[in-house]
Design an enzyme around this catalytic site. Structure first.
Site, PDB file in Angstrom:
ATOM      1  N   LEU A  21       0.791  -1.232   0.000  1.00  0.00           N
ATOM      2  CA  LEU A  21       0.000   0.000   0.000  1.00  0.00           C
ATOM      3  C   LEU A  21       0.827   1.287   0.000  1.00  0.00           C
ATOM      4  O   LEU A  21       0.274   2.356  -0.204  1.00  0.00           O
ATOM      5  CB  LEU A  21      -0.934   0.014   1.225  1.00  0.00           C
ATOM      6  N   ASN A 101       4.664   6.649  13.986  1.00  0.00           N
ATOM      7  CA  ASN A 101       3.811   7.530  13.198  1.00  0.00           C
ATOM      8  C   ASN A 101       2.517   7.890  13.921  1.00  0.00           C
ATOM      9  O   ASN A 101       1.614   8.477  13.330  1.00  0.00           O
ATOM     10  CB  ASN A 101       3.469   6.885  11.854  1.00  0.00           C
ATOM     11  N   GLU A 163       3.308  12.948   9.589  1.00  0.00           N
ATOM     12  CA  GLU A 163       3.524  11.523   9.861  1.00  0.00           C
ATOM     13  C   GLU A 163       4.178  11.294  11.220  1.00  0.00           C
ATOM     14  O   GLU A 163       4.805  10.269  11.475  1.00  0.00           O
ATOM     15  CB  GLU A 163       4.318  10.905   8.714  1.00  0.00           C
ATOM     16  N   HIS A 231      10.427   8.061   5.450  1.00  0.00           N
ATOM     17  CA  HIS A 231      10.419   8.852   6.679  1.00  0.00           C
ATOM     18  C   HIS A 231      11.878   9.146   7.040  1.00  0.00           C
ATOM     19  O   HIS A 231      12.767   8.326   6.780  1.00  0.00           O
ATOM     20  CB  HIS A 231       9.782   8.068   7.843  1.00  0.00           C
ATOM     21  N   ASN A 342       7.360  -4.985   5.683  1.00  0.00           N
ATOM     22  CA  ASN A 342       6.456  -3.897   5.296  1.00  0.00           C
ATOM     23  C   ASN A 342       7.127  -2.541   5.505  1.00  0.00           C
ATOM     24  O   ASN A 342       6.465  -1.503   5.535  1.00  0.00           O
ATOM     25  CB  ASN A 342       5.159  -3.955   6.123  1.00  0.00           C
ATOM     26  N   CYS A 348      10.400   2.191  14.023  1.00  0.00           N
ATOM     27  CA  CYS A 348       9.031   2.445  13.549  1.00  0.00           C
ATOM     28  C   CYS A 348       8.008   1.912  14.534  1.00  0.00           C
ATOM     29  O   CYS A 348       6.911   2.444  14.671  1.00  0.00           O
ATOM     30  CB  CYS A 348       8.763   1.752  12.219  1.00  0.00           C
TER      31      CYS A 348
HETATM   32  O1  SUG Z   1       3.859   3.952   6.406  1.00  0.00           O
HETATM   33  N1  SUG Z   1       4.230   0.487   5.863  1.00  0.00           N
HETATM   34  C1  SUG Z   1       4.447   1.652   6.709  1.00  0.00           C
HETATM   35  C2  SUG Z   1       5.770   1.547   7.422  1.00  0.00           C
HETATM   36  C3  SUG Z   1       5.948   2.632   8.443  1.00  0.00           C
HETATM   37  C4  SUG Z   1       7.313   2.704   8.973  1.00  0.00           C
HETATM   38  N2  SUG Z   1       7.409   3.735   9.937  1.00  0.00           N
HETATM   39  C5  SUG Z   1       8.469   4.542  10.135  1.00  0.00           C
HETATM   40  N3  SUG Z   1       9.414   4.647   9.253  1.00  0.00           N
HETATM   41  N4  SUG Z   1       8.489   5.254  11.194  1.00  0.00           N
HETATM   42  C6  SUG Z   1       4.368   2.946   5.897  1.00  0.00           C
HETATM   43  O2  SUG Z   1       4.842   2.945   4.752  1.00  0.00           O
HETATM   44  C7  SUG Z   1       2.911  -0.986   4.432  1.00  0.00           C
HETATM   45  C8  SUG Z   1       1.545  -1.617   4.477  1.00  0.00           C
HETATM   46  C9  SUG Z   1       1.314  -2.559   3.319  1.00  0.00           C
HETATM   47  O3  SUG Z   1       1.859  -2.344   2.216  1.00  0.00           O
HETATM   48  O4  SUG Z   1       0.503  -3.490   3.479  1.00  0.00           O
HETATM   49  C10 SUG Z   1       3.025   0.217   5.365  1.00  0.00           C
HETATM   50  O5  SUG Z   1       2.054   0.890   5.623  1.00  0.00           O
END
Ligand code: SUG
Length: 417
Positions: A21, A101, A163, A231, A342, A348
């Protein structure tokens, strides 16, 4: 009052899956459609929390959100049985696990009213993440209900993407002393979106009553976003007087380092040069998506994902730094592979809050015994696997909803239902 760092980890929800996503998050795109293992994912998260406790760090939790998000689907005129696969995947995402986040946090010593301020992130740029803030806000309002010590704010208007703490760092001689807050925003990311808008960052600084003399706004480099650092916490992390970052993390590194040097007595900038660790290796290994923390023994510790040990350039850099005189004195390796697939590393998965533990609702704090109870519910109720194409199966939906309900009951948090 004894202010200390408490890491609140998002418990990986029972609907954890790989739906691809997040454009710009290379792991999310690469693993789209893979079979996920929610039970294993949640247990990896529990083990990470146990490792933090073993170091003597304080540990908290945030709970999975109600998924599927039935009200959201209803607003779109559909439901989980009839929604198309894209809408269903959004409504079922367990992305609230990435608590970095959840909100931006300004500890009490930095704010004009002496309270710890939290602004829930609107997470506007990605549809599945924009669904998180109401359930996050409900938890923040419970966990930090003590109005003498905390001020919890709603989201920044959605015109400007925010975020949360993933794009925010704090430098301070000690957690309980006034610090300098650094807000990192994106302007351009090449083919990928810049997810943090500078106007959101500035609004948060104003709402939190920060001293402009001790607030820095720094642009993320376009090169970093284009390389998959969606991020800032994928390429930089701070703790106490130390800023640990990749050479290409910021658009104007020299200006940032000079500003930190002026504002933070004893400031130390630990840079990883591109020649030692290429940006691609930094993003693949999540070297910087580490927790950088100072446990009670005073040994500054970098808590990295296993992928960092498996990336030769990265492990070489860590070993050399620790053997030398650098400020990071210890490395701990944690296995959070299900989340990593992911794009979510150790940093995170947690939201750092500086607070006096007795001022926090104890239901959101954990010790080993509570983690045992939590792990027991996960072992009994979390699905073992989710095949992406089966996301909408009624039996799976029933299991996901029942699993969350069992956890809320076990943690005496039924009111979040
Ligand atoms: O927002 N992945 C999250 C990962 C967040 C990582 N957070 C930090 N870097 N602080 C994002 O991209 C993937 C979900 C999916 O593809 O099913 C997702 O939302």
């Amino acid at each position: 009052m004894s202010l200390r760092e408490i890491n609140f980890d998002g418990i990986v929800g029972p609907s954890h899956n790989y739906a691809g996503l997040s454009l710009g998050n290379l792991a999310s795109t690469r693993n789209a459609g893979q079979v996920s293992q929610p039970r294993r994912a949640a247990l990896e998260g529990v083990d990470k929390m146990r490792a933090n406790l073993a170091l003597g760090l304080s540990q908290g939790i945030f709970l999975p959100h109600p998924r599927p998000y039935r009200e959201w689907l209803a607003e779109l005129g559909t439901d989980i049985e009839h929604a198309g696969p894209a809408l269903a995947a959004n409504a079922l995402s367990a992305s609230a696990m990435w608590a970095a986040n959840a909100a931006t946090v300004s500890p009490a010593p930095d704010t004009d009213d002496g309270k710890c301020h939290l602004t829930v992130a609107n997470l506007r740029p990605m549809p599945h993440r924009s669904l998180e803030w109401p359930a996050t806000l409900a938890q923040l309002r419970l966990a930090f209900a003590d109005g003498a010590h905390f001020a919890v704010h709603g989201p920044i208007p959605t015109a400007f993407g925010d975020e949360g703490a993933a794009n925010h760092m704090r430098l301070a001689p000690a957690h309980g002393e006034p610090g300098v807050e650094i807000f990192v925003y994106g302007v351009s990311g090449g083919a990928f979106p810049a997810r943090q808008h500078v106007e959101a960052s500035k609004a948060i600084a104003r709402r939190h009553g920060l001293d402009p003399e001790r607030t820095i706004f720094a642009e993320q480099s376009e090169q970093a976003i284009a390389a998959g650092a969606f991020h800032n916490d994928v390429v930089a992390v701070a703790n106490q007087r130390v800023l640990f970052a990749h050479e290409h993390a910021f658009a104007d590194k020299d200006a940032l380092v000079a500003a930190c040097g002026r504002c933070v007595p004893g400031f130390e900038y630990v840079e990883v040069a591109e020649a030692d660790v290429a940006l691609t290796d930094a993003v693949r290994s999540y070297l910087f998506n580490a927790q950088l923390a100072t446990p009670p023994d005073g040994q500054m510790t970098l808590i990295v994902p296993a992928e960092a040990r498996e990336t030769p350039s990265v492990w070489r850099w860590i070993e050399r730094h620790i053997a030398g005189n650098g400020p990071i004195r210890r490395v701990e390796v944690v296995d959070v592979r299900q989340s990593m697939a992911n794009g979510g590393g150790p940093a995170c998965l947690r939201l750092r809050i500086v607070a006096d533990p007795p001022t926090v609702d104890p239901r959101f704090l954990v010790d080993d015994a509570k983690l045992d109870r939590l792990a027991d519910v996960v072992r009994r109720c979390w699905p073992e696997q989710i095949h992406n194409r089966e996301l909408q199966q009624p039996a799976l939906i029933r299991d996901i909803e029942a699993a969350r309900a069992a956890l809320l009951d076990a943690l005496d948090l039924g009111q979040l239902r």
